[in-house]
Design a protein around this motif. Structure first.
Motif, short mmCIF file in Angstrom:
data_model
loop_
_atom_site.label_atom_id
_atom_site.label_comp_id
_atom_site.label_asym_id
_atom_site.label_seq_id
_atom_site.Cartn_x
_atom_site.Cartn_y
_atom_site.Cartn_z
N UNK A 182 0.84 -1.23 0.04
CA UNK A 182 -0.08 -0.05 -0.03
C UNK A 182 0.83 1.28 0.04
N UNK A 183 1.92 1.25 0.83
CA UNK A 183 2.65 2.38 0.97
C UNK A 183 3.46 2.80 -0.51
N UNK A 184 3.71 1.53 -1.29
CA UNK A 184 4.44 1.98 -2.11
C UNK A 184 3.56 2.37 -3.65
N UNK A 185 2.40 1.76 -3.36
CA UNK A 185 1.20 2.11 -4.48
C UNK A 185 0.90 3.74 -4.17
N UNK A 186 0.87 4.09 -2.90
CA UNK A 186 0.60 5.50 -2.60
C UNK A 186 1.69 6.27 -2.80
N UNK A 187 2.80 6.03 -2.92
CA UNK A 187 4.05 6.93 -3.15
C UNK A 187 4.05 6.91 -4.72
N UNK A 188 3.71 6.26 -5.30
CA UNK A 188 3.67 6.24 -6.78
C UNK A 188 2.62 7.11 -7.18
N UNK A 189 1.41 6.96 -6.76
CA UNK A 189 0.15 7.61 -6.99
C UNK A 189 0.43 9.28 -6.73
N UNK A 190 1.10 9.36 -5.54
CA UNK A 190 1.10 10.75 -5.11
C UNK A 190 2.29 11.32 -5.31
N UNK A 191 2.47 12.05 -6.55
CA UNK A 191 3.75 12.59 -6.59
C UNK A 191 4.01 13.77 -5.38
N UNK A 192 5.18 13.83 -5.05
CA UNK A 192 5.46 14.88 -4.13
C UNK A 192 5.35 14.43 -2.65
N UNK A 193 4.82 13.34 -2.51
CA UNK A 193 4.81 12.59 -0.88
C UNK A 193 5.89 11.68 -0.91
#
Length: 192
Positions: A135-146
């Protein structure tokens, strides 16, 4: 029309809703799904294989919800994932156990012994740390700048609200979302 496998997983889930896993019998699951016991054993191999498939299905459903949450507008994606995590864990004891590693009495547990996947080629359910990393990795890829670290903070904040909820669903959701938004807010460094 669902496949025999889907019908069996649905039946196992219904049986689990009615009674603890240790009392759910394979013959009862087959009868609920209106298939033969042989079909059940062909699909899952063992009772442990059925349990793993049930857990894997819960994990896959949770991850599908994460993917839906990641379609929110960019600045709201971490909060959307946190809210989905909170709601999914509240609504589904299997998801809560998969995320936290705390298995309530009566739930099927993953069999972590080597080679114990029931049906050959069956995928084991993810450990909590593996699920959080996905989940963390998916979120990081989908949330540029986070940053990935902030994405992990978001998840851990959401899980803390799962483990130690604040009374009242609406209050918990708004407090969790406020904390999440603060965690992902860009850091403004003061010049000295």
């Amino acid at each position: 029309m669902p496949t025999a496998r889907e019908a069996l997983l649905d039946a196992a889930r219904r049986a689990l809703a009615d009674r603890p896993w240790h009392t759910v019998r394979m013959v009862d699951v087959a009868a609920l799904a209106d298939v033969s016991r042989q079909t059940l054993y062909n699909e899952f191999g063992t009772r442990g294989g059925l349990a793993e498939a049930l857990l894997r299905r819960a994990a896959d459903g949770y991850l599908a919800g994460v993917d839906r949450a990641l379609t929110a507008p960019v600045p709201d994606r971490p909060a959307a994932v946190a809210l989905w995590t909170l709601r999914a864990a509240r609504q589904d004891a299997l998801v809560r156990a998969l995320l936290t590693g705390h298995w309530a009495e009566g739930l099927p547990r993953p069999d972590r012994r080597p080679g114990s996947r029931g049906r050959p080629g069956g995928r084991p359910s993810p450990r909590p740390e593996e699920l959080l990393a996905l989940v963390r990795d998916r979120m990081a890829v989908a949330s540029p700048g986070v940053a990935a670290g902030r994405c992990e903070i978001v998840l851990r904040l959401a899980l803390s609200c799962v483990i130690a909820p604040v009374p009242g669903d609406d209050a918990t959701d708004s407090r969790a979302l406020r904390l999440v938004r603060e965690a992902v807010r860009p850091v403004v460094r003061e010049r000295v």
